[in-house]
Design a protein around this motif. Structure first.
Motif, short mmCIF file in Angstrom:
data_model
loop_
_atom_site.label_atom_id
_atom_site.label_comp_id
_atom_site.label_asym_id
_atom_site.label_seq_id
_atom_site.Cartn_x
_atom_site.Cartn_y
_atom_site.Cartn_z
N LEU A 236 0.84 -1.19 0.00
CA LEU A 236 0.00 0.00 0.00
C LEU A 236 0.88 1.24 0.00
O LEU A 236 2.10 1.15 0.15
N HIS A 237 0.26 2.39 -0.16
CA HIS A 237 0.97 3.66 -0.13
C HIS A 237 0.44 4.53 0.99
O HIS A 237 -0.76 4.56 1.25
N VAL A 238 1.33 5.26 1.65
CA VAL A 238 0.97 6.17 2.74
C VAL A 238 1.66 7.51 2.49
O VAL A 238 2.88 7.54 2.28
N ILE A 239 0.91 8.59 2.51
CA ILE A 239 1.51 9.91 2.34
C ILE A 239 2.47 10.17 3.50
O ILE A 239 2.22 9.76 4.64
N THR A 240 3.58 10.80 3.24
CA THR A 240 4.68 10.84 4.22
C THR A 240 4.34 11.61 5.50
O THR A 240 4.98 11.37 6.53
N TYR A 241 3.37 12.50 5.47
CA TYR A 241 3.06 13.26 6.68
C TYR A 241 2.02 12.58 7.57
O TYR A 241 1.72 13.07 8.66
N ASN A 242 1.48 11.45 7.14
CA ASN A 242 0.44 10.77 7.93
C ASN A 242 1.10 9.84 8.96
O ASN A 242 1.18 8.62 8.78
N GLN A 243 1.56 10.42 10.05
CA GLN A 243 2.28 9.66 11.06
C GLN A 243 1.41 8.61 11.74
O GLN A 243 1.89 7.54 12.12
N ALA A 244 0.12 8.91 11.91
CA ALA A 244 -0.77 7.95 12.56
C ALA A 244 -0.88 6.68 11.72
O ALA A 244 -0.82 5.56 12.25
N ALA A 245 -1.02 6.83 10.41
CA ALA A 245 -1.12 5.67 9.52
C ALA A 245 0.20 4.91 9.48
O ALA A 245 0.22 3.67 9.47
N ILE A 246 1.31 5.63 9.46
CA ILE A 246 2.64 5.01 9.43
C ILE A 246 2.83 4.13 10.67
O ILE A 246 3.25 2.97 10.57
N GLN A 247 2.52 4.67 11.83
CA GLN A 247 2.64 3.90 13.07
C GLN A 247 1.70 2.71 13.08
O GLN A 247 2.05 1.61 13.53
N PHE A 248 0.50 2.90 12.56
CA PHE A 248 -0.50 1.83 12.50
C PHE A 248 0.03 0.64 11.70
O PHE A 248 -0.01 -0.50 12.16
N TYR A 249 0.52 0.90 10.50
CA TYR A 249 0.98 -0.19 9.64
C TYR A 249 2.24 -0.85 10.17
O TYR A 249 2.40 -2.08 10.09
N GLU A 250 3.15 -0.06 10.72
CA GLU A 250 4.37 -0.65 11.27
C GLU A 250 4.05 -1.52 12.48
O GLU A 250 4.69 -2.57 12.67
N THR A 251 3.09 -1.14 13.27
CA THR A 251 2.67 -1.96 14.41
C THR A 251 2.10 -3.30 13.94
O THR A 251 2.29 -4.33 14.60
N LEU A 252 1.46 -3.31 12.79
CA LEU A 252 0.88 -4.54 12.25
C LEU A 252 1.90 -5.42 11.53
O LEU A 252 1.57 -6.51 11.09
N GLY A 253 3.15 -4.93 11.40
CA GLY A 253 4.19 -5.75 10.79
C GLY A 253 4.52 -5.40 9.36
O GLY A 253 5.22 -6.15 8.67
N PHE A 254 4.04 -4.26 8.88
CA PHE A 254 4.38 -3.81 7.53
C PHE A 254 5.78 -3.18 7.54
O PHE A 254 6.17 -2.50 8.49
N TYR A 255 6.52 -3.41 6.46
CA TYR A 255 7.86 -2.84 6.30
C TYR A 255 7.80 -1.64 5.36
O TYR A 255 7.10 -1.68 4.34
N ARG A 256 8.56 -0.59 5.70
CA ARG A 256 8.69 0.53 4.78
C ARG A 256 9.71 0.15 3.72
O ARG A 256 10.88 -0.09 4.03
N ILE A 257 9.28 0.13 2.48
CA ILE A 257 10.14 -0.32 1.39
C ILE A 257 10.95 0.83 0.80
O ILE A 257 12.17 0.76 0.66
N GLU A 258 10.26 1.93 0.46
CA GLU A 258 10.95 3.07 -0.10
C GLU A 258 10.04 4.28 -0.13
O GLU A 258 8.82 4.17 0.06
#
Length: 304
Positions: A236-258
């Motif tokens: 999926l894609h997340v806009i870089t300023y959406n910190q809440a979504a970033i934390q949400f996905y990382e907590t679920l085990g998603f990796y930031r690819i690039e």
């Protein structure tokens, strides 16, 4: 007594007078009568503007390119949910059709998803979610006001309850990603893993974000994808300023690819996004990505 105090008093009364302080939610696939609500929800949650064609196709569980979509929405049922015929009408048929088409899209037997239940009812407790209940009380008051004002020919017109959460996504062939370098970061063995699953949109209305509804929608989606051995990644894609979504996905085990430059165009301005991926069915991230992620988690533990 102001309005908030009245709501707090009603909350306390509910806790004392009722043995069950909970609400009933219905989780189901999108249906065609959701068209306007789906657009309203997306306009409320996302800065990206989607086309009318997007919404017209989505409520039929297809993309604008004709691919089948996996969709689930959550609505809060009123106490007298029998007044809302759409809730249960033809849900079985909609669910069966959605999953059979998904199976055909990934070249699998139509019965591969027979154990996947897209429709379910669940109760949420309000004991630990006081602010959420207050919002529910207000929403129900607003809904009653709307319903009582819509009288045609002496008959009360009953509206559908609001959609409070939604997820949509679909399977795509790995070749859908033209950038070979990026594709190799997601799937290193494209012979074994020829499919990817893309989460197009996921969101929960602000008043209901403390109930882990988004977590349930994502985890149920991952359970479904696990039934497709040829699918190696959910991305999926997340806009870089959406910190809440970033934390949400990382907590679920998603990796930031690039980070992808200028991915979004919003009101005439360009914004970068992060591409996140969840590796599944035996597909693994690169050693570099695994080490990078582990170091990031360690730093968080040290400094937080």
């Amino acid at each position: 007594m102001n309005k908030e105090d009245e709501s707090l008093e009603e909350y306390d009364h509910l806790l004392k007078s009722s043995s069950t302080t909970s609400s009933l939610l219905l989780i189901r696939p999108l249906q065609e009568h959701d068209r306007d609500q789906l657009q309203q929800l997306h306009e409320e949650l996302f800065p990206v503007k989607y086309t009318n064609e997007f919404y017209d196709a989505a409520v039929k569980n297809t993309s604008t390119s004709g691919h089948s979509l996996y969709s689930r929405v959550i609505v809060k049922l009123p106490e007298n949910s029998g007044c809302y015929p759409h809730h249960d009408m033809l849900l079985g048929g909609v669910e069966s059709s959605c999953m059979e088409q998904l199976a055909r899209d990934v070249d699998l037997d139509e019965n591969i998803f027979q154990n996947i239940n897209l429709t379910e009812r669940m109760e949420i407790s309000h004991c630990q979610h006081r602010d959420v209940l207050l919002s529910m009380i207000q929403k129900e008051e607003d809904q009653r006001d709307i319903e009582n004002s819509e009288i045609e020919g002496g008959l009360l017109v009953v509206n559908d309850p609001p959609i409070i959460a939604c997820i949509m996504g679909g399977f795509f062939h790995a070749k859908h990603i033209k950038n070979e370098k990026l594709r190799s970061k997601l799937i290193r063995n494209t012979t074994k893993y020829s499919r990817m699953f893309y989460i197009m949109t996921l969101g929960t209305t602000e008043s209901f974000r403390k109930l882990k509804l988004g977590t349930k929608l994502v985890k149920d989606c991952l359970d479904m994808v696990q039934q497709v051995p040829s699918c190696g990644v959910v991305y999926l894609h997340v806009i870089t300023y959406n910190q809440a979504a970033i934390q949400f996905y990382e907590t679920l085990g998603f990796y930031r690819i690039e980070e992808i430059q200028d991915y979004y165009l919003i009101d005439g301005s360009k914004y970068n996004c992060y591409l996140y991926a969840y590796f599944i069915n035996g597909n693994r991230p690169s050693v570099y990505l695994s080490i990078k992620s582990a170091c990031k988690k360690l730093l968080k533990l040290i400094f937080h």
